[in-house]
Design a protein around this motif. Structure first.
Motif, PDB file in Angstrom:
ATOM      1  N   SER B 233       0.835  -1.202   0.000  1.00  0.00           N
ATOM      2  CA  SER B 233       0.000   0.000   0.000  1.00  0.00           C
ATOM      3  C   SER B 233       0.872   1.256   0.000  1.00  0.00           C
ATOM      4  O   SER B 233       0.597   2.211  -0.735  1.00  0.00           O
ATOM      5  CB  SER B 233      -0.911  -0.022   1.225  1.00  0.00           C
ATOM      6  N   GLY B 234       1.961   1.232   0.802  1.00  0.00           N
ATOM      7  CA  GLY B 234       2.876   2.379   0.841  1.00  0.00           C
ATOM      8  C   GLY B 234       3.571   2.586  -0.491  1.00  0.00           C
ATOM      9  O   GLY B 234       3.663   3.722  -0.989  1.00  0.00           O
ATOM     10  N   LEU B 235       4.055   1.489  -1.100  1.00  0.00           N
ATOM     11  CA  LEU B 235       4.734   1.585  -2.396  1.00  0.00           C
ATOM     12  C   LEU B 235       3.824   2.215  -3.440  1.00  0.00           C
ATOM     13  O   LEU B 235       4.224   3.120  -4.177  1.00  0.00           O
ATOM     14  CB  LEU B 235       5.141   0.184  -2.889  1.00  0.00           C
ATOM     15  N   LEU B 236       2.574   1.724  -3.492  1.00  0.00           N
ATOM     16  CA  LEU B 236       1.649   2.234  -4.492  1.00  0.00           C
ATOM     17  C   LEU B 236       1.335   3.705  -4.234  1.00  0.00           C
ATOM     18  O   LEU B 236       1.217   4.502  -5.180  1.00  0.00           O
ATOM     19  CB  LEU B 236       0.364   1.390  -4.514  1.00  0.00           C
ATOM     20  N   ALA B 237       1.218   4.081  -2.960  1.00  0.00           N
ATOM     21  CA  ALA B 237       0.981   5.495  -2.639  1.00  0.00           C
ATOM     22  C   ALA B 237       2.162   6.336  -3.121  1.00  0.00           C
ATOM     23  O   ALA B 237       1.978   7.435  -3.663  1.00  0.00           O
ATOM     24  CB  ALA B 237       0.768   5.677  -1.144  1.00  0.00           C
ATOM     25  N   GLY B 238       3.383   5.810  -2.939  1.00  0.00           N
ATOM     26  CA  GLY B 238       4.575   6.531  -3.399  1.00  0.00           C
ATOM     27  C   GLY B 238       4.529   6.757  -4.903  1.00  0.00           C
ATOM     28  O   GLY B 238       4.786   7.863  -5.389  1.00  0.00           O
ATOM     29  N   ILE B 239       4.160   5.714  -5.663  1.00  0.00           N
ATOM     30  CA  ILE B 239       4.071   5.842  -7.123  1.00  0.00           C
ATOM     31  C   ILE B 239       3.037   6.903  -7.485  1.00  0.00           C
ATOM     32  O   ILE B 239       3.270   7.777  -8.320  1.00  0.00           O
ATOM     33  CB  ILE B 239       3.692   4.484  -7.757  1.00  0.00           C
ATOM     34  N   ALA B 240       1.866   6.853  -6.810  1.00  0.00           N
ATOM     35  CA  ALA B 240       0.808   7.823  -7.092  1.00  0.00           C
ATOM     36  C   ALA B 240       1.292   9.245  -6.808  1.00  0.00           C
ATOM     37  O   ALA B 240       0.998  10.177  -7.567  1.00  0.00           O
ATOM     38  CB  ALA B 240      -0.435   7.510  -6.264  1.00  0.00           C
ATOM     39  N   GLY B 241       2.052   9.411  -5.724  1.00  0.00           N
ATOM     40  CA  GLY B 241       2.569  10.743  -5.385  1.00  0.00           C
ATOM     41  C   GLY B 241       3.466  11.280  -6.485  1.00  0.00           C
ATOM     42  O   GLY B 241       3.391  12.456  -6.850  1.00  0.00           O
ATOM     43  N   LEU B 242       4.310  10.400  -7.052  1.00  0.00           N
ATOM     44  CA  LEU B 242       5.208  10.844  -8.123  1.00  0.00           C
ATOM     45  C   LEU B 242       4.417  11.230  -9.366  1.00  0.00           C
ATOM     46  O   LEU B 242       4.745  12.201 -10.048  1.00  0.00           O
ATOM     47  CB  LEU B 242       6.207   9.734  -8.469  1.00  0.00           C
ATOM     48  N   ILE B 243       3.347  10.484  -9.665  1.00  0.00           N
ATOM     49  CA  ILE B 243       2.545  10.819 -10.847  1.00  0.00           C
ATOM     50  C   ILE B 243       1.935  12.204 -10.683  1.00  0.00           C
ATOM     51  O   ILE B 243       1.978  13.037 -11.594  1.00  0.00           O
ATOM     52  CB  ILE B 243       1.442   9.753 -11.073  1.00  0.00           C
ATOM     53  N   VAL B 244       1.389  12.474  -9.486  1.00  0.00           N
ATOM     54  CA  VAL B 244       0.740  13.779  -9.261  1.00  0.00           C
ATOM     55  C   VAL B 244       1.736  14.919  -9.478  1.00  0.00           C
ATOM     56  O   VAL B 244       1.438  15.890 -10.186  1.00  0.00           O
ATOM     57  CB  VAL B 244       0.160  13.858  -7.826  1.00  0.00           C
ATOM     58  N   ILE B 245       2.938  14.808  -8.901  1.00  0.00           N
ATOM     59  CA  ILE B 245       3.866  15.934  -9.042  1.00  0.00           C
ATOM     60  C   ILE B 245       4.405  16.023 -10.467  1.00  0.00           C
ATOM     61  O   ILE B 245       4.687  17.110 -10.962  1.00  0.00           O
ATOM     62  CB  ILE B 245       5.022  15.888  -8.017  1.00  0.00           C
ATOM     63  N   ALA B 246       4.509  14.865 -11.161  1.00  0.00           N
ATOM     64  CA  ALA B 246       5.020  14.895 -12.529  1.00  0.00           C
ATOM     65  C   ALA B 246       4.058  15.637 -13.457  1.00  0.00           C
ATOM     66  O   ALA B 246       4.479  16.416 -14.305  1.00  0.00           O
ATOM     67  CB  ALA B 246       5.253  13.474 -13.044  1.00  0.00           C
ATOM     68  N   ILE B 247       2.749  15.424 -13.277  1.00  0.00           N
ATOM     69  CA  ILE B 247       1.772  16.112 -14.137  1.00  0.00           C
ATOM     70  C   ILE B 247       1.839  17.612 -13.905  1.00  0.00           C
ATOM     71  O   ILE B 247       1.742  18.406 -14.833  1.00  0.00           O
ATOM     72  CB  ILE B 247       0.334  15.650 -13.820  1.00  0.00           C
ATOM     73  N   ASN B 248       1.972  18.010 -12.642  1.00  0.00           N
ATOM     74  CA  ASN B 248       1.867  19.436 -12.318  1.00  0.00           C
ATOM     75  C   ASN B 248       3.198  20.175 -12.412  1.00  0.00           C
ATOM     76  O   ASN B 248       3.247  21.371 -12.170  1.00  0.00           O
ATOM     77  CB  ASN B 248       1.291  19.593 -10.912  1.00  0.00           C
ATOM     78  N   SER B 249       4.271  19.483 -12.713  1.00  0.00           N
ATOM     79  CA  SER B 249       5.638  20.016 -12.664  1.00  0.00           C
ATOM     80  C   SER B 249       5.868  20.864 -11.416  1.00  0.00           C
ATOM     81  O   SER B 249       6.574  21.858 -11.440  1.00  0.00           O
ATOM     82  CB  SER B 249       6.034  20.791 -13.926  1.00  0.00           C
ATOM     83  N   ALA B 250       5.233  20.450 -10.329  1.00  0.00           N
ATOM     84  CA  ALA B 250       5.453  21.136  -9.058  1.00  0.00           C
ATOM     85  C   ALA B 250       5.024  20.203  -7.936  1.00  0.00           C
ATOM     86  O   ALA B 250       4.143  19.369  -8.126  1.00  0.00           O
ATOM     87  CB  ALA B 250       4.619  22.411  -8.990  1.00  0.00           C
ATOM     88  N   SER B 251       5.693  20.341  -6.799  1.00  0.00           N
ATOM     89  CA  SER B 251       5.334  19.526  -5.655  1.00  0.00           C
ATOM     90  C   SER B 251       4.994  20.438  -4.491  1.00  0.00           C
ATOM     91  O   SER B 251       5.803  21.242  -4.070  1.00  0.00           O
ATOM     92  CB  SER B 251       6.508  18.615  -5.287  1.00  0.00           C
ATOM     93  N   ASP B 252       3.769  20.325  -4.003  1.00  0.00           N
ATOM     94  CA  ASP B 252       3.313  21.129  -2.877  1.00  0.00           C
ATOM     95  C   ASP B 252       2.993  20.175  -1.729  1.00  0.00           C
ATOM     96  O   ASP B 252       1.980  19.488  -1.752  1.00  0.00           O
ATOM     97  CB  ASP B 252       2.067  21.921  -3.298  1.00  0.00           C
ATOM     98  N   ALA B 253       3.888  20.141  -0.735  1.00  0.00           N
ATOM     99  CA  ALA B 253       3.735  19.174   0.359  1.00  0.00           C
ATOM    100  C   ALA B 253       2.417  19.363   1.109  1.00  0.00           C
ATOM    101  O   ALA B 253       1.906  18.438   1.719  1.00  0.00           O
ATOM    102  CB  ALA B 253       4.907  19.296   1.328  1.00  0.00           C
ATOM    103  N   ASN B 254       1.851  20.568   1.038  1.00  0.00           N
ATOM    104  CA  ASN B 254       0.595  20.805   1.746  1.00  0.00           C
ATOM    105  C   ASN B 254      -0.592  20.167   1.035  1.00  0.00           C
ATOM    106  O   ASN B 254      -1.614  19.922   1.649  1.00  0.00           O
ATOM    107  CB  ASN B 254       0.312  22.311   1.861  1.00  0.00           C
ATOM    108  N   LEU B 255      -0.453  19.924  -0.265  1.00  0.00           N
ATOM    109  CA  LEU B 255      -1.626  19.520  -1.040  1.00  0.00           C
ATOM    110  C   LEU B 255      -1.533  18.144  -1.686  1.00  0.00           C
ATOM    111  O   LEU B 255      -2.561  17.517  -1.918  1.00  0.00           O
ATOM    112  CB  LEU B 255      -1.902  20.558  -2.148  1.00  0.00           C
ATOM    113  N   VAL B 256      -0.328  17.642  -1.990  1.00  0.00           N
ATOM    114  CA  VAL B 256      -0.219  16.364  -2.689  1.00  0.00           C
ATOM    115  C   VAL B 256      -0.880  15.267  -1.857  1.00  0.00           C
ATOM    116  O   VAL B 256      -0.561  15.088  -0.688  1.00  0.00           O
ATOM    117  CB  VAL B 256       1.257  15.997  -2.960  1.00  0.00           C
ATOM    118  N   GLY B 257      -1.847  14.568  -2.459  1.00  0.00           N
ATOM    119  CA  GLY B 257      -2.487  13.437  -1.780  1.00  0.00           C
ATOM    120  C   GLY B 257      -3.459  13.820  -0.684  1.00  0.00           C
ATOM    121  O   GLY B 257      -3.936  12.953   0.043  1.00  0.00           O
ATOM    122  N   LEU B 258      -3.784  15.109  -0.569  1.00  0.00           N
ATOM    123  CA  LEU B 258      -4.700  15.534   0.495  1.00  0.00           C
ATOM    124  C   LEU B 258      -6.080  14.921   0.273  1.00  0.00           C
ATOM    125  O   LEU B 258      -6.670  15.082  -0.782  1.00  0.00           O
ATOM    126  CB  LEU B 258      -4.794  17.069   0.508  1.00  0.00           C
TER     127      LEU B 258
END
Lengths: 326, 330
Positions: B233-258
């Motif tokens: 479950s953790g591994l898959l969440a990690g992959i999903a997190g990378l996809i989200v930041i890759a699409i947005n070309s930005a990583s916002d720790a306050n919002l990713v996966g909220l």
């Protein structure tokens, strides 16, 4: 006659309240004596984004330029801490307090406490509840951008630069927040007078890039004839660019993208031609704030609301002004 | 069920059993038909694209959640683990931690390391649950709260902006016209569905969820299986997190996966997996996530505000759970 504790308490409270009312009614605003240099406080609300950092830098730079001493606090997003910050400034005996109130009501006691201690307060970028505290009575003035005007200027640019009219998708900010309400009002009112323009969809993107992108993707798909996207802030506008590109269209050519805030990242996108126009929401409060304080000390008449002027960027000036953007 | 008189109960059984089995599919088909009727430009490849790319991260996380729920657990930390992976990867490929010159190497290391960290934190969840018998909701609450804090501290709460096409391929790239993230989703779904049905590990997961005591007595390594499930479950969440930041070309720790944990749980519930464990359907989870996505799309595209979409989402979850209960009671 014996006085019970309760009676004593009641009468003292009433007397105190009466004194407080009398003081605020008769004393009005605390005055600021004319000096060469002042010790002023700046109670910042948070510093987790470029806009806030630019605001703090501007205040610090201006204080240094004038040789004033600046007591700086950061409430880290907590209204309770900000009240404590103001109280500690009062204890340190500052001459004047610049306050960027985090919320409209919780900061009222801090403003009253400063007034009670004879320290004038100037509000920056956010106002407080006008039924509980008034400019010229409880605080000197409010300095900030006019969000309605920002929305209106974007609409005006659009009408002047796209004579053929267009179909607009609007990405709103967080529902219920004052910048979202006002930026929508200013834009929508202006557009309503121009029949060739139509707002085909208006949905919230929460001021966030990812949400703005997803909402823009969906709305572009449902309204493929839309050729303008107006976002209430830079982050959503940047999300909208990805959405336009994912739909196989060219931002700036097939779809004009308009934004408000005007950070450095969006200005680069204006230069690249992906964003058409941006109204700045000026974070550089330093000069205006310190000028106002000096004018107040000289006894000049200060209006209850002072508008901090915003720049407006499009392809004609973005390259020249990017170094001045925050 | 009506009044409990025996004769009337009988004919109900097959209906609820049928509904239990196919309800999500039926709702999905109805929604698609409704959209064809009322939503402009619904029948197009681009609509499919938009919906598939938007649903990807939820499906990937929800697959891990399905496995966790199948053991009778729950994982609240997935959204925070997405934020940690999303915060860590840019720090690595932008050279804030190690100075690596070669872009490919830096990106590879960033992906492997940040997903591995998310997996390790997942294993930590599993360790708390398996070794100390802490209730899963409490054990994973630890990282739900602390995880986002860690991500914020790592980045000072600032937005990390980047433009690294080699990395962003996982969110923006296409292979044979298919978005790469959709391919990742398909691989994850097919692998999990196969694993759950055809492997010993899959049977062990279901056995633990069905009756933990019995499984233990039958020789199932309960602790090991649980740790592995939370780690997945953790591994898959990690992959999903990378996809989200890759699409947005930005990583916002306050919002990713909220709010992701709740979206994933909703997809699992709507998909017909029992929240008490012992029975799981990966395909159901996929359908559940697609249903919620189409509902959101329908309302948004037709001008209904986002707030209303949440109410409709809740109504769908209630309906799904109600059908499940009916089916089990009969």
């Amino acid at each position: 006659m014996t006085i019970s504790r309760r009676q004593l308490l009641l009468t003292t409270t009433a007397a105190l309240a009466a004194t407080a009312v009398a003081r605020s009614a008769f004393a009005g605003l605390p005055t600021l004596e004319v000096k060469d240099t002042y010790k002023v406080g700046f109670a910042q609300t948070e510093s987790n984004n470029p806009w806030r950092l630019a605001q703090t830098n501007s205040m610090q730079a201006e204080a240094e330029k004038r040789g004033w001493q600046l007591v700086y606090t950061d409430a880290a997003g907590s209204a309770a801490k900000q009240v404590a910050d103001v109280n500690s400034m009062i204890a340190q005996g500052v001459d004047l307090i610049f306050l960027a109130p985090r919320e409209e009501i919780p900061l009222i006691p801090a403003i009253k406490a400063a007034k009670g201690a004879g320290i004038p307060v100037i509000l920056l970028d956010r106002n407080v509840d006008q039924s509980l505290a008034k400019a010229g009575e409880d605080y000197v003035t409010f300095i900030g951008s006019d969000f309605i005007e920002e929305g209106r200027r974007v609409a005006e640019w659009l009408v002047n630069n796209k004579p053929g009219g267009g179909k607009i998708i609007e990405l709103e900010g967080t529902a219920g927040s004052s910048p979202a309400n006002d930026r929508k009002e200013g834009f929508d009112t202006f557009i309503a007078d121009h029949a060739s323009f139509e707002i085909v969809a208006s949905q919230t993107g929460d001021f966030a890039r990812d949400k703005g992108r997803q909402v823009a993707e969906t709305l572009l798909q449902a309204h493929p004839d839309a050729d303008v996207i107006y976002a209430h802030n830079d982050e959503m506008a940047i999300g909208a660019i990805s959405a336009v590109e994912a739909a196989g269209k060219v931002p700036g050519k097939d779809v004009l993208i308009l934004s408000i805030d005007g950070g450095r990242e969006i200005l680069q996108l204006v230069i690249d031609g992906k964003v058409a126009a941006v109204c700045e929401c000026n974070p550089r409060f330093g000069p205006k704030a310190f000028d106002t304080a000096a004018a107040y000390a000289n006894g000049e008449d200060i209006p209850g609301k002072i508008i901090n002027p915003d720049n407006f960027y499009d392809a004609s000036n973005a390259a020249d002004l990017i170094d001045t953007a925050y | 069920m009506a009044a409990g008189s025996r004769p009337s109960q009988k004919p109900d059984r097959p209906i609820y059993a049928f509904l239990d089995r196919y309800a999500t599919l039926i709702v999905l088909v109805l929604l698609i038909l409704l959209n064809i009727a009322i939503t402009p430009n619904f029948l197009s490849v681009q609509t499919l694209n938009v919906n598939l790319t938007q649903v990807c991260t939820i499906v990937i996380v929800a697959v891990g959640m399905t496995l966790v729920i199948a053991t009778g657990g729950i994982d609240l930390s997935v959204g925070s683990l997405m934020a940690i992976a999303g915060a860590l990867a840019p720090m690595i490929f932008m050279g804030k931690i190690f100075g690596i010159e070669h872009v490919g190497l830096a990106v590879g290391l960033a992906i492997i390391l940040s997903v591995a960290v998310a997996g390790a934190l997942g294993a930590f969840n599993g360790w708390l649950v398996a070794t100390f018998h802490i209730q899963p909701i409490v054990a994973t609450l630890v990282l739900f709260i602390a995880g986002r804090g860690i991500a914020q501290v790592m980045t000072n709460g600032n937005l990390q902006v980047f433009s690294v096409p080699e990395f962003q391929f996982i969110g923006l790239g296409r292979i044979l016209g298919l978005p790469f993230q959709v391919i990742i989703m398909a691989v994850v779904v097919v692998w999990a569905a196969w694993m759950l049905r055809r492997t010993v590990f899959g049977r062990q997961i279901l056995a633990i969820g069905g009756n933990e005591k019995a499984a233990e007595l039958a020789g199932v390594p309960v602790g090991r299986v649980k740790i592995a499930v939370y780690a997945i479950s953790g591994l898959l969440a990690g992959i999903a997190g990378l996809i989200v930041i890759a699409i947005n070309s930005a990583s916002d720790a306050n919002l990713v996966g909220l709010g992701m944990e709740l979206d994933a749980i909703a997809a699992v519930a709507v998909g017909g997996t029992l929240l008490s464990g012992g029975r799981a359907s990966i395909w159901g989870t996929l359908l559940g996530a697609l249903t919620i996505q189409i509902v959101r799309y329908t309302l948004l595209a037709n001008g209904v505000p986002d707030a209303a979409a949440m109410v409709v989402k809740a109504a769908i979850i209630i309906a799904a759970v109600w059908i499940q209960r009916k089916a089990r009671a009969s």
